[in-house]
Design a protein around this motif. Structure first.
Motif, PDB file in Angstrom:
ATOM      1  N   SER A 382       0.842  -1.185   0.000  1.00 40.26           N
ATOM      2  CA  SER A 382       0.000   0.000   0.000  1.00 40.26           C
ATOM      3  C   SER A 382       0.882   1.242   0.000  1.00 40.26           C
ATOM      4  O   SER A 382       1.785   1.380   0.828  1.00 40.26           O
ATOM      5  N   LEU A 383       0.604   2.133  -0.946  1.00 38.57           N
ATOM      6  CA  LEU A 383       1.299   3.410  -1.041  1.00 38.57           C
ATOM      7  C   LEU A 383       0.264   4.518  -0.935  1.00 38.57           C
ATOM      8  O   LEU A 383      -0.736   4.515  -1.663  1.00 38.57           O
ATOM      9  N   GLY A 384       0.485   5.461  -0.026  1.00 42.25           N
ATOM     10  CA  GLY A 384      -0.498   6.513   0.171  1.00 42.25           C
ATOM     11  C   GLY A 384       0.138   7.886   0.301  1.00 42.25           C
ATOM     12  O   GLY A 384       1.311   8.022   0.660  1.00 42.25           O
ATOM     13  N   PHE A 385      -0.675   8.890  -0.010  1.00 40.29           N
ATOM     14  CA  PHE A 385      -0.220  10.267   0.165  1.00 40.29           C
ATOM     15  C   PHE A 385      -1.419  11.128   0.520  1.00 40.29           C
ATOM     16  O   PHE A 385      -2.490  11.013  -0.078  1.00 40.29           O
ATOM     17  N   GLU A 386      -1.227  11.995   1.540  1.00 42.41           N
ATOM     18  CA  GLU A 386      -2.261  12.931   1.962  1.00 42.41           C
ATOM     19  C   GLU A 386      -1.690  14.344   1.967  1.00 42.41           C
ATOM     20  O   GLU A 386      -0.502  14.536   2.257  1.00 42.41           O
ATOM     21  N   ALA A 387      -2.552  15.314   1.667  1.00 38.70           N
ATOM     22  CA  ALA A 387      -2.135  16.714   1.697  1.00 38.70           C
ATOM     23  C   ALA A 387      -3.343  17.577   2.022  1.00 38.70           C
ATOM     24  O   ALA A 387      -4.477  17.232   1.671  1.00 38.70           O
ATOM     25  N   TYR A 392      -0.131  20.802   5.618  1.00 38.96           N
ATOM     26  CA  TYR A 392      -0.162  19.379   5.986  1.00 38.96           C
ATOM     27  C   TYR A 392       0.138  18.489   4.787  1.00 38.96           C
ATOM     28  O   TYR A 392      -0.415  18.678   3.695  1.00 38.96           O
ATOM     29  N   TYR A 393       1.014  17.509   4.980  1.00 38.17           N
ATOM     30  CA  TYR A 393       1.200  16.444   4.008  1.00 38.17           C
ATOM     31  C   TYR A 393       1.735  15.207   4.722  1.00 38.17           C
ATOM     32  O   TYR A 393       2.392  15.287   5.761  1.00 38.17           O
ATOM     33  N   GLN A 418       4.521  12.758   8.779  1.00 41.69           N
ATOM     34  CA  GLN A 418       3.450  13.758   8.765  1.00 41.69           C
ATOM     35  C   GLN A 418       4.017  15.125   9.121  1.00 41.69           C
ATOM     36  O   GLN A 418       4.692  15.269  10.145  1.00 41.69           O
ATOM     37  N   ASN A 419       3.734  16.104   8.277  1.00 37.33           N
ATOM     38  CA  ASN A 419       4.195  17.472   8.530  1.00 37.33           C
ATOM     39  C   ASN A 419       2.993  18.402   8.562  1.00 37.33           C
ATOM     40  O   ASN A 419       2.055  18.274   7.774  1.00 37.33           O
ATOM     41  N   SER A 420       3.012  19.378   9.507  1.00 36.07           N
ATOM     42  CA  SER A 420       1.919  20.329   9.598  1.00 36.07           C
ATOM     43  C   SER A 420       2.426  21.656  10.158  1.00 36.07           C
ATOM     44  O   SER A 420       3.246  21.661  11.089  1.00 36.07           O
ATOM     45  N   GLU A 421       1.914  22.750   9.608  1.00 28.41           N
ATOM     46  CA  GLU A 421       2.258  24.074  10.125  1.00 28.41           C
ATOM     47  C   GLU A 421       1.308  24.536  11.228  1.00 28.41           C
ATOM     48  O   GLU A 421       1.559  25.532  11.890  1.00 28.41           O
ATOM     49  N   ASN A 430       6.268  17.839  13.019  1.00 27.44           N
ATOM     50  CA  ASN A 430       6.227  16.643  12.188  1.00 27.44           C
ATOM     51  C   ASN A 430       6.225  15.400  13.056  1.00 27.44           C
ATOM     52  O   ASN A 430       6.708  15.409  14.196  1.00 27.44           O
ATOM     53  N   ILE A 431       5.657  14.337  12.509  1.00 23.32           N
ATOM     54  CA  ILE A 431       5.568  13.040  13.185  1.00 23.32           C
ATOM     55  C   ILE A 431       6.133  11.986  12.251  1.00 23.32           C
ATOM     56  O   ILE A 431       5.724  11.888  11.087  1.00 23.32           O
ATOM     57  N   THR A 432       7.058  11.182  12.750  1.00 27.46           N
ATOM     58  CA  THR A 432       7.639  10.078  11.989  1.00 27.46           C
ATOM     59  C   THR A 432       7.325   8.773  12.697  1.00 27.46           C
ATOM     60  O   THR A 432       7.541   8.648  13.906  1.00 27.46           O
ATOM     61  N   THR A 433       6.816   7.804  11.937  1.00 28.55           N
ATOM     62  CA  THR A 433       6.507   6.485  12.493  1.00 28.55           C
ATOM     63  C   THR A 433       7.150   5.417  11.631  1.00 28.55           C
ATOM     64  O   THR A 433       6.996   5.427  10.404  1.00 28.55           O
ATOM     65  N   ILE A 434       7.854   4.496  12.264  1.00 25.39           N
ATOM     66  CA  ILE A 434       8.454   3.338  11.592  1.00 25.39           C
ATOM     67  C   ILE A 434       8.118   2.110  12.424  1.00 25.39           C
ATOM     68  O   ILE A 434       8.412   2.070  13.625  1.00 25.39           O
TER      69      ILE A 434
END
Length: 902
Positions: A382-387, A392-393, A418-421, A430-434
């Protein structure tokens, strides 16, 4: 033969069809299901079939059949039907040969056909377990034309079905197995325009004489040369069984949170709500606190600068932290800082009321348990992208599948950024999840799951502080109420561990897990104490804080099923250990900072000098032993009884001063009764208690007494529309004693005040009303107040608890035509007035937020546009109980998303 004894099934959609029939003369089996390979044998027969479109006169139509209970779990062996006259009974040493297997794609799914050489009665015994739908057919055997046995296998015939196999168990038993990818496959009756009926316990019947056993010479001949008895009458129509995999739905049928066993929700004498992954996807939630907005009696209790952590108020009481896959994930009630990435969550389960009997030290309102995504046995990509607005993206990936040919090693890898102003000035986070995980099948009875999850939240976050003007109006929403250059956060949480399951037999298993969760956080802020003349923020101090949390949890339990006479038991015996270590240090500016003009803020100031302010470190160790028995006294009368004994010790040091060591123990019971007057109605009542060692700092340095909670609950759970729509209506009363609240004179300390009580009524609805129309909604009336106190007036409302709360999220997806896959969503979220301060001197106004969505799903492509706060409502989402301690709700937010699944 009349099909008057049919075994039970579950009515759902989508399908694998099992047809027991006699093949046409010379018919050859040669299929490939959706491009997947399977093992097969070619069989031929001279037995004719009933003419297409004409139902046998001996077969009842579905309208003539009284259907039994619709649960695949309840699928049971039926008595052998009585033979019609002139037909011989099958002898013990003779079997019905099944000489061919076909798998044909249809518009309803995959049609699975077992081909027989002669008519005979067949009965079915259900052995379903876990994700496997298993049906044994006694008195039958799979054979080649030469008489040899074989195995039929179809891999991944449907997205939700991993594998279908048909094989010989022994010399006279055939086993059909359908493996669901995520859960037990379900069954549906199918009645098409030819008048065919369901009845796997009956094969096609011919009135021919019994077939003689084959000789060795016969077994060497091809099927076409093997002597066959011609039937003297037409056969019955093929018999069809529809099997589906787990469908994306809003209505969960079972959970493991309430009992630590896979138990139907209707059998649990306590209110529990499940938020499935499909709801999370449709709403595009970005945090756990957003995920539970559709659950009755649950409201936001705040977070640490907007981090994916924090707490929730459940039935009037704050529960900080949460649970993961049924075990403690983040320490005790003061742990609101450990992060939880939303991208790793499969579904969220909220258990209402005291849960200490299985989970140890918790608040009496309830717990939130997240179920994480697990490795899959088939390749999945699964490949996803949100903006969206406010900068936010979020790109994301989710890969899974087997690492070896026999699928004993599975993996899953989830990652997103996840990045947001943010909606305030000078904000960027920003939030990074691995999150990698591996599942190992170490043997036929041994499974081991290993996981690791890393979450990092950092940047320059929204300032939590906000307030009203003197006339009750709100401050500007984009105003950063403080000094942004002195505000930052960097929080890291790492979680890793294992889950080991060892089956001892078909009825008994041992489960063991161990987990570690570590959090390291640095943050800073500069906020004031008051607003003077509606124009200036005064008394501003700058703080820098650093804290660490290490949580270690281990558990082992024994789960088994047995009977005492006619009474069935499911016994759970377990022991767990938890160690939680925290350190905290805060620095403060050596003098107040300049006052801030709200209407013309000047953020350019020199960096202050910091001096030590306060610090603490604590260690908590707990041991718990628990026992639970789920007793089926009758098919419609079930008893749940259990108890737990906890031993907890705590050590704390506050700014170099040691607090007295606390050693507490408690027994927490639970007993509940479920009566089911019909298959769609469950009436229940229960009694339960909770226990929680009190943490924090008393101004006079005395140790706090542990809090205790007691709940009485009764309710009704009802299924409508053939089980597609479920409701839970509950009434309850919770009493909590030895309560601590924030000290109004010093927010870094607490005081122990006495007793609080919460009473309420809750209604939750979830499921599918019509094909494509899904809904999840709730309403809660909560009367939560102080009943005993030393400083606060008796009768004061509990902090942040609305008396009325309601939610509704609904979607509709077009089912046919050129617009198939296009859908729409609408959400309404209402929260009533709440006390902003413990003394009830200030009240937060109510609000109604409207969300909306439009989406398109086709094959493995998904695209959506989600709007949160459609009408730009200005509201407060939570309160910390002190001046300038409010969190503001986000304004109009729009997110576009796209995802491919391969």
């Amino acid at each position: 033969m009349k099909l008057d004894k049919l075994f039970q099934s579950l009515l759902l959609t989508g399908t694998v069809v099992l047809c027991i029939s006699t093949p046409s003369k010379g018919e050859e089996v040669r299929e490939d299901v959706q491009g997947k390979s399977f093992t097969q044998v070619i069989g031929k027969s001279t037995s004719p079939q009933t003419a297409p479109g004409k139902a046998s006169k001996n077969i009842l139509q579905l309208s003539e059949i009284k259907l039994p209970a619709t649960s695949a779990q309840m699928l049971v062996q039926t008595p052998t039907p009585t033979n019609p006259p002139n037909l011989e009974q099958r002898s013990g040493d003779r079997v019905v040969p099944i000489i061919g297997v076909k798998a044909n794609p249809t518009d309803k799914g995959v049609e699975l056909i077992l081909e027989t050489t002669r008519g005979e009665e067949l009965q079915v015994k259900n052995l379903s377990t876990g994700n496997n739908f298993i049906a044994d057919i006694p008195g039958a055997q799979l054979r080649l034309a030469s008489g040899e046995a074989f195995i039929f296998r179809s891999e991944k015939p449907l997205a939700e079905i991993t594998e279908i196999t048909v094989t010989n168990v022994d010399a006279n038993t055939v086993r059909l197995t359908v493996v669901g990818e995520k859960s037990l496959p379900t069954v549906e009756l199918f009645d098409d325009n030819t008048g065919l009926v369901f009845g796997i316990n009956s094969a096609a019947i011919a009135t021919s004489p019994p077939q003689q056993p084959q000789t060795p010479q016969d077994q060497q001949k091809p099927a076409s040369e093997t002597p066959q008895q011609e039937p003297t009458a037409q056969q019955d129509e093929p018999i069809e069984l529809l099997v589906t995999g787990e469908q994306d739905t809003y209505n969960a049928s079972e959970t493991s949170t309430a009992t630590k066993t896979d138990t139907p929700l209707r059998d649990i004498p306590q209110s529990i709500q499940v938020v499935p992954r499909q709801v999370l996807e449709d709403r595009k939630v970005r945090s756990l606190k957003e995920a539970v907005e559709t659950v009755s009696g649950v409201v936001d209790a705040g977070s640490n600068f907007g981090a994916p952590s924090g707490g929730r108020i459940i039935r009037g009481f704050v529960q900080l932290g949460n649970f993961r896959n049924g075990y403690r994930d983040t320490g005790y009630n003061n742990d609101s800082f450990s992060l939880t990435g939303i991208g790793t969550i499969e579904q969220v389960e909220v258990l209402k009321g005291p849960a200490s009997v299985l989970f140890g030290a918790v608040e009496p309102g309830g717990i939130v348990n997240v179920t994480t995504k697990q490795p899959l046995s088939e390749p999945y990509y699964s490949l996803g992208f949100e903006a969206g607005n406010f900068g936010y993206y979020q790109p994301s990936i989710d890969f899974s599948g087997p690492l070896n040919a026999d699928k004993t090693v599975l993996y899953r890898f989830i990652a997103n950024y996840q990045n947001s102003e943010g909606f305030q000035d000078s904000v960027n986070t920003n939030i990074t999840t691995i999150a990698p995980s591996i599942s190992l099948k170490l043997g036929d009875r041994t499974d081991l799951n290993l996981y690791y999850e890393y979450t990092n939240y950092n940047g320059y976050p929204n300032q939590s502080g906000s307030w009203f003007f003197s006339d009750g109006s709100f401050l500007p929403r984009n105003l950063f109420l403080g000094y942004p250059d002195l505000t930052f956060i960097d929080a890291k949480t790492q979680k890793f561990g294992y889950i080991l399951n060892q089956k001892l037999s078909n009825n008994w298993q041992i489960r063991n897990n161990f987990s570690v969760a570590t959090t390291r956080t640095r943050d800073a802020f500069a906020g004031g104490l008051d607003i003077v003349d509606d124009s200036s923020l005064v008394g501003i101090n700058a703080e820098r804080r650093g804290y660490s949390i290490d949580n270690y949890f281990g558990q082992i339990d024994l789960l088994g099923k047995f009977k005492t006479g006619s009474i069935s038991h499911q016994l759970l015996v377990g022991f767990d250990f938890n160690r939680n270590v925290q350190t905290f240090e805060a620095l403060i500016s050596d003098s107040p900072l300049p006052n801030l003009d709200i209407f013309n803020p000047d953020y350019n100031i020199s960096n202050p000098t910091y001096i030590p302010n306060y610090s603490f470190d604590s260690s908590t160790q707990s041991y718990g032993a628990y026992l639970q028995d789920q007793v089926s006294i009758l098919d419609n009368l079930k008893l749940l009884i259990g108890g737990r004994l906890d031993w907890v010790s705590q050590n704390q040091t506050n700014s170099g001063i040691d607090s007295p060591e606390q050693n507490d123990s408690a027994f927490s019971p639970r007993v509940g009764l479920v009566y089911q007057p019909s298959k769609s109605v469950s009436l229940y009542t229960s009694y339960s208690q909770s226990f929680l060692p009190t943490s924090g700092f008393n101004p006079d340095n005395r140790a706090f007494k542990p809090t205790k909670g007691t709940q009485y609950e009764a309710g009704i759970k009802t299924d409508f529309l053939d089980g597609k729509l479920s409701t839970t209506l509950a009434v309850y009363q919770i009493t909590k004693t030895n309560v601590t609240i924030p000290d109004q004179n010093n927010r870094d300390f607490q005081i122990q005040v006495g007793e609080q009580r919460s009473r309420g009524i809750e209604l939750d609805v979830a499921g599918e009303i019509l094909p494509g129309w899904k809904v999840i909604g709730s309403y809660a009336y909560t009367d939560a107040e102080v009943t005993e106190d030393i400083d606060i007036s008796v009768g004061n409302k509990l902090l942040g608890v609305p008396e009325n709360q309601a939610s509704l999220w609904t979607t509709y997806e077009i089912q046919k035509g050129n617009l198939k896959g296009l859908g729409f969503g609408l959400g309404l979220f209402y929260v009533g007035e709440r006390a902003a301060l413990s003394d009830n001197s200030v009240e937060l106004p109510n609000y109604l937020r409207t969300d909306a969505a439009i989406f398109y799903r086709r094959d493995r492509f998904n695209a959506a546009m989600n709007i949160r706060n459609l009408f730009d409502t200005d509201y407060f989402s939570s309160t910390y109980g002190y001046t300038l301690g409010l969190e503001r709700g986000a304004p109009f937010t729009i997110i576009g998303s796209i995802r491919w699944e391969l």
